[in-house]
Design a protein around this motif. Structure first.
Motif, mmCIF file in Angstrom:
data_model
loop_
_atom_site.group_PDB
_atom_site.id
_atom_site.type_symbol
_atom_site.label_atom_id
_atom_site.label_comp_id
_atom_site.label_asym_id
_atom_site.label_seq_id
_atom_site.Cartn_x
_atom_site.Cartn_y
_atom_site.Cartn_z
ATOM 1 N N LEU A 162 15.481 -15.055 96.159
ATOM 2 C CA LEU A 162 14.888 -16.489 96.164
ATOM 3 C C LEU A 162 14.951 -16.780 94.571
ATOM 4 O O LEU A 162 14.975 -17.964 93.788
ATOM 5 N N LEU A 163 14.660 -15.809 93.539
ATOM 6 C CA LEU A 163 14.156 -15.967 92.264
ATOM 7 C C LEU A 163 15.821 -16.071 91.726
ATOM 8 O O LEU A 163 15.976 -16.938 90.542
ATOM 9 N N ALA A 164 16.758 -15.745 92.251
ATOM 10 C CA ALA A 164 18.057 -15.677 91.646
ATOM 11 C C ALA A 164 18.792 -16.925 91.775
ATOM 12 O O ALA A 164 19.663 -17.253 91.034
ATOM 13 N N VAL A 165 18.361 -17.803 92.727
ATOM 14 C CA VAL A 165 18.742 -19.101 93.036
ATOM 15 C C VAL A 165 17.830 -20.321 92.753
ATOM 16 O O VAL A 165 18.138 -21.366 92.955
ATOM 17 N N ALA A 166 16.344 -19.807 92.279
ATOM 18 C CA ALA A 166 15.688 -21.029 92.314
ATOM 19 C C ALA A 166 15.958 -22.025 91.480
ATOM 20 O O ALA A 166 15.397 -23.093 91.375
ATOM 21 N N GLY A 167 16.474 -21.675 90.160
ATOM 22 C CA GLY A 167 16.982 -22.491 89.178
ATOM 23 C C GLY A 167 17.827 -23.700 89.761
ATOM 24 O O GLY A 167 18.334 -24.622 88.976
ATOM 25 N N LEU A 168 18.363 -23.499 90.744
ATOM 26 C CA LEU A 168 19.628 -24.346 91.261
ATOM 27 C C LEU A 168 19.242 -25.672 92.172
ATOM 28 O O LEU A 168 19.960 -26.476 92.311
#
Length: 454
Positions: A162-168
């Motif tokens: 989730l952290l890896a995609v949260a900025g999207l």
């Protein structure tokens, strides 16, 4: 011969499953489309319509002029969602973002005019909906984030994913089943236990640890599990978020044209057809993991299910539908057990029956399931075999009946091996734990026991 399925009666006039499900879905969509919070969490029991909710929410967001990204955990889940979206709205522009691997997606998508596939996110820019796995989204860079995202099977997503995609994305709807298997990690995670940023914890657990005031909803009805199964699964695995079956007693039947031969497999089939559950109990014994006798018993049950020309009647079809091999599944705890069952079925001339581990059966649905109990024949009860989610998956894949094959003595084995997991500060105790869930399920199954000495 005809054997009729009957379930546990519900109080008439008290619970309208369709109305309850609609009320819950409307509240979820209202918070998703119009709420001020950045996230909405939805808990769903087995077969409650998670994918249906995801598809409907995606269509509502798209029709409101809000393009969105959809995150699933496996390629199979992604392809299924794309197919469902295309079926519901053949005019909706949908992107299927895939990897650069050979054969990265279901080729059925190539036949859909409104679906565009690409390994590059830039080539899908401007589409109303873009769907991909969390692993693929983690490699995507965007100039401006999506306004909305939907995360499917959010409880099976690790928090580091989730952290890896949260900025999207800016806002997200998280949908998942808290009773299923925990996210998988190949490395030990004890050093992070209790920390709010534990990377091995589920995405939802970490999300709520940092955002405890996010709206939380639950779907109250399972449309998969019959009236006989929902009380057991709800009580054993969802004591704090109970649910009901969308069908009542008599709505589903499992009939057989060929009479019983009086053997153990046929007797347990009759019991499962009558009550929805069956326990074929073999003599108590410590065995190898791929217990040859238990494996043969599983294969014989499947063979007899097919030989007896079963037919299923349900709310989906008032006319009996043949119980074919593709509507039967066998569930195991280990891959070598699944391989042994496949070999035994091949020896009996049975093909096209799904045989797999609980991990791979997660999210799938069949008319009848045959389960090799995780603790059958074991001398001990390890944390792996006691994991609550594993038993929950195995016991909740069926629409009509579940037959469990197990050696006698498991309750005593459980009593000899009580849960001894260390208590860790800051970690919410998962309840019910596997030890208690196993006892609860076996207590219910004992009422449908057929003892058999092959």
């Amino acid at each position: 011969m005809t054997t009729t399925f009957t379930g546990t009666p519900d109080a008439p006039g008290v619970f309208d499953p369709g109305a309850e499900a609609t009320r819950a879905t409307d509240a979820i969509l209202r918070d998703t489309l119009h709420g001020p919070e950045r996230g909405v969490v939805v808990d769903s029991p087995p077969g409650a319509g998670k994918s249906t909710l995801v598809v409907r929410a995606a269509l509502e967001l798209a029709s409101a002029g809000r393009p969105l990204m959809v995150i699933a955990q496996t390629n199979a889940q992604v392809d299924d969602l794309v197919l469902r979206l295309a079926e519901k709205d053949p005019t909706l522009p949908v992107g299927r973002l895939h990897s650069s691997d050979p054969d990265p997606y279901d080729k059925a998508l190539d036949d859909l005019d409104n679906v565009r596939t690409s390994a590059k996110a830039a080539e899908l820019a401007g589409l109303d909906v873009v769907v991909s796995t969390a692993a693929k989204w983690a490699h995507v860079k965007v100039d401006e984030p999506w306004r909305h995202a939907i995360v499917d099977e959010a409880y099976q997503m690790r928090s580091d994913a989730l952290l890896a995609v949260a900025g999207l994305f800016e806002r997200a709807l998280f949908v998942g089943d808290p009773g299923q298997l925990d996210p998988f990690a190949i490395v030990g995670s004890e050093q992070w236990a209790g920390l709010s940023y534990d990377p091995s914890a589920s995405a939802v657990t970490t999300l709520l640890a940092h955002n405890p005031d996010l709206p939380q909803h639950r779907l109250p009805v399972s449309w998969r599990l019959p009236a006989s199964a929902a009380p057991l699964v709800s009580d054993a695995f969802y004591p704090y978020t109970p649910f009901r079956s969308g069908t009542g007693p008599g709505d589903r039947r499992l009939d057989f044209a060929v009479a019983s031969d009086g053997g153990g497999p046929d007797r347990v089939i009759d019991e499962a057809a009558r009550s929805g559950w069956g326990l074929l109990e073999l003599p108590e014994r410590h065995t190898p993991r791929t217990d040859p006798e238990a494996v043969r018993a599983v294969a014989q049950v499947v063979r007899r299910l097919l030989d007896r020309a079963g037919a299923a009647t349900s709310e989906r079809s008032p006319e009996p539908v043949p119980l074919t091999a593709d509507r039967i599944a066998v569930g195991t705890a280990h891959r070598d057990q699944a391989a042994a069952v496949r070999a035994a079925l091949t020896d009996l001339g049975v093909t096209d029956v799904t045989v797999d581990t609980a991990n791979r059966l997660q999210g799938r649905e069949y008319d009848v399931t045959v389960v090799l109990h995780p603790l059958s024949g074991r001398p001990d009860a390890t944390a792996f075999h006691l994991e609550t989610g594993r038993l929950c998956v195995l016991a909740s894949r069926h629409r009509h009946a579940c037959i469990v094959v197990c050696r006698a003595g498991v309750p005593a084995l459980l009593d000899d091996h009580p849960s001894t997991e260390p208590v860790q500060l800051g970690v919410n105790v998962k309840f019910p734990d596997g030890w208690e869930a196993h006892h609860a399920v076996l207590s219910q199954l004992s009422e449908h026991r057929v003892t058999w000495r092959p």
